[in-house]
Motif scaffolding. Sequence first.
Motif, PDB file in Angstrom:
ATOM      1  N   LEU A   1       0.833  -1.202   0.000  1.00 21.30           N
ATOM      2  CA  LEU A   1       0.000   0.000   0.000  1.00 21.30           C
ATOM      3  C   LEU A   1       0.868   1.252   0.000  1.00 21.30           C
ATOM      4  O   LEU A   1       0.641   2.187  -0.773  1.00 21.30           O
ATOM      5  CB  LEU A   1      -0.917  -0.032   1.226  1.00 21.30           C
ATOM      6  N   MET A   2       1.898   1.276   0.852  1.00 25.81           N
ATOM      7  CA  MET A   2       2.787   2.430   0.917  1.00 25.81           C
ATOM      8  C   MET A   2       3.532   2.631  -0.395  1.00 25.81           C
ATOM      9  O   MET A   2       3.762   3.758  -0.807  1.00 25.81           O
ATOM     10  CB  MET A   2       3.786   2.272   2.067  1.00 25.81           C
ATOM     11  N   GLU A   3       3.913   1.541  -1.057  1.00 29.50           N
ATOM     12  CA  GLU A   3       4.596   1.654  -2.352  1.00 29.50           C
ATOM     13  C   GLU A   3       3.743   2.445  -3.349  1.00 29.50           C
ATOM     14  O   GLU A   3       4.254   3.244  -4.107  1.00 29.50           O
ATOM     15  CB  GLU A   3       4.872   0.259  -2.936  1.00 29.50           C
ATOM     16  N   ARG A   4       2.457   2.181  -3.326  1.00 33.14           N
ATOM     17  CA  ARG A   4       1.565   2.860  -4.272  1.00 33.14           C
ATOM     18  C   ARG A   4       1.197   4.271  -3.855  1.00 33.14           C
ATOM     19  O   ARG A   4       0.916   5.114  -4.693  1.00 33.14           O
ATOM     20  CB  ARG A   4       0.287   2.045  -4.461  1.00 33.14           C
ATOM     21  N   LEU A   5       1.179   4.521  -2.564  1.00 28.25           N
ATOM     22  CA  LEU A   5       0.678   5.812  -2.088  1.00 28.25           C
ATOM     23  C   LEU A   5       1.711   6.921  -2.083  1.00 28.25           C
ATOM     24  O   LEU A   5       1.381   8.079  -2.307  1.00 28.25           O
ATOM     25  CB  LEU A   5       0.104   5.665  -0.674  1.00 28.25           C
ATOM     26  N   VAL A   6       2.944   6.605  -1.789  1.00 26.46           N
ATOM     27  CA  VAL A   6       3.957   7.646  -1.625  1.00 26.46           C
ATOM     28  C   VAL A   6       4.984   7.490  -2.729  1.00 26.46           C
ATOM     29  O   VAL A   6       6.045   6.933  -2.541  1.00 26.46           O
ATOM     30  CB  VAL A   6       4.630   7.568  -0.237  1.00 26.46           C
ATOM     31  N   GLU A   7       4.658   8.005  -3.908  1.00 29.20           N
ATOM     32  CA  GLU A   7       5.571   7.864  -5.038  1.00 29.20           C
ATOM     33  C   GLU A   7       5.573   9.077  -5.958  1.00 29.20           C
ATOM     34  O   GLU A   7       5.493   8.929  -7.163  1.00 29.20           O
ATOM     35  CB  GLU A   7       5.232   6.604  -5.834  1.00 29.20           C
ATOM     36  N   PRO A   8       5.648  10.284  -5.410  1.00 30.47           N
ATOM     37  CA  PRO A   8       5.659  11.426  -6.332  1.00 30.47           C
ATOM     38  C   PRO A   8       6.985  11.546  -7.060  1.00 30.47           C
ATOM     39  O   PRO A   8       8.037  11.459  -6.450  1.00 30.47           O
ATOM     40  CB  PRO A   8       5.449  12.628  -5.402  1.00 30.47           C
ATOM     41  N   ALA A   9       6.938  11.707  -8.365  1.00 26.13           N
ATOM     42  CA  ALA A   9       8.158  11.969  -9.127  1.00 26.13           C
ATOM     43  C   ALA A   9       8.569  13.406  -8.866  1.00 26.13           C
ATOM     44  O   ALA A   9       7.726  14.243  -8.562  1.00 26.13           O
ATOM     45  CB  ALA A   9       7.886  11.747 -10.602  1.00 26.13           C
ATOM     46  N   PRO A  10       9.856  13.704  -8.947  1.00 25.00           N
ATOM     47  CA  PRO A  10      10.283  15.083  -8.676  1.00 25.00           C
ATOM     48  C   PRO A  10       9.783  16.039  -9.753  1.00 25.00           C
ATOM     49  O   PRO A  10       9.502  15.626 -10.876  1.00 25.00           O
ATOM     50  CB  PRO A  10      11.817  14.983  -8.692  1.00 25.00           C
ATOM     51  N   PRO A  11       9.689  17.332  -9.414  1.00 27.06           N
ATOM     52  CA  PRO A  11       9.277  18.317 -10.419  1.00 27.06           C
ATOM     53  C   PRO A  11      10.383  18.524 -11.448  1.00 27.06           C
ATOM     54  O   PRO A  11      11.530  18.135 -11.224  1.00 27.06           O
ATOM     55  CB  PRO A  11       9.060  19.587  -9.589  1.00 27.06           C
ATOM     56  N   ALA A  12      10.039  19.146 -12.539  1.00 28.22           N
ATOM     57  CA  ALA A  12      11.035  19.449 -13.570  1.00 28.22           C
ATOM     58  C   ALA A  12      12.095  20.378 -12.985  1.00 28.22           C
ATOM     59  O   ALA A  12      11.759  21.360 -12.320  1.00 28.22           O
ATOM     60  CB  ALA A  12      10.362  20.102 -14.769  1.00 28.22           C
ATOM     61  N   PRO A  13      13.376  20.081 -13.221  1.00 29.79           N
ATOM     62  CA  PRO A  13      14.442  20.896 -12.633  1.00 29.79           C
ATOM     63  C   PRO A  13      14.432  22.353 -13.088  1.00 29.79           C
ATOM     64  O   PRO A  13      14.912  23.223 -12.375  1.00 29.79           O
ATOM     65  CB  PRO A  13      15.740  20.215 -13.097  1.00 29.79           C
ATOM     66  N   ASP A  14      13.863  22.640 -14.270  1.00 31.06           N
ATOM     67  CA  ASP A  14      13.899  24.000 -14.780  1.00 31.06           C
ATOM     68  C   ASP A  14      12.691  24.848 -14.375  1.00 31.06           C
ATOM     69  O   ASP A  14      12.555  25.989 -14.814  1.00 31.06           O
ATOM     70  CB  ASP A  14      14.045  23.995 -16.303  1.00 31.06           C
ATOM     71  N   LEU A  15      11.821  24.305 -13.527  1.00 31.10           N
ATOM     72  CA  LEU A  15      10.696  25.115 -13.038  1.00 31.10           C
ATOM     73  C   LEU A  15      11.227  26.301 -12.237  1.00 31.10           C
ATOM     74  O   LEU A  15      12.222  26.170 -11.523  1.00 31.10           O
ATOM     75  CB  LEU A  15       9.809  24.289 -12.096  1.00 31.10           C
TER      76      LEU A  15
END
Length: 195
Positions: free
Chosen positions: A66-80
């Motif tokens: 469950l945790m594997e699926r819930l907490v997996e945000p990819a990082p934002p674009a570095p150039d933002l």
Amino acid sequence: MPHTTHGRGRPRLESTDERIFEAAHELLRQKGPAAVNIDSVAHRSGVARTTIYRRYRSRRELLTALMERLVEPAPPAPDLPVREKLRWVLDRICDILQNRLGPGATAAVISDSDPEFTTAVRARLATRLSSLIDLMNADIESGRLSPDIDPDTVLGILVGAYLAEVLRFGSPREGWTDRAIDFLTPAVTSHLSRS
């Protein structure tokens, strides 16, 4: 009907996996990790205990998946731009604590009522947040952020601001994210106006 195969036996139905996940997620969000066990998930999902046990040998395995699926945000674009990165981080914090973990699981982590779960959440967050810290360090090196800031402190301020807002008002008020970002952006970029 979609299915996946995992070793021997009959193929797993994705709909069954989704019902198990949704039931476990709702229990976690509403009541915290103590409410997530094979019996309660079977009852809520309508999936037989034996079917769940074929996928997860224990409550611990179920919570880990469950945790594997819930907490997996990819990082934002570095150039933002810095302001948009801060917004992205604050939006992810809100999403993780409000929607993914929910009040039950967030309370369990804060109170450490289930130390094993707390450790798992912290480890998962640390892994995910390390990429954000790397991005902030890169922004410090490139001059986009003040060299005086500590990325861990910035993340802590954002998490703390969100929790304070929820404690005071039940949920973030309209426009709160903009006000928080407007307040924090000059603090992390203040060297730019002095240069």
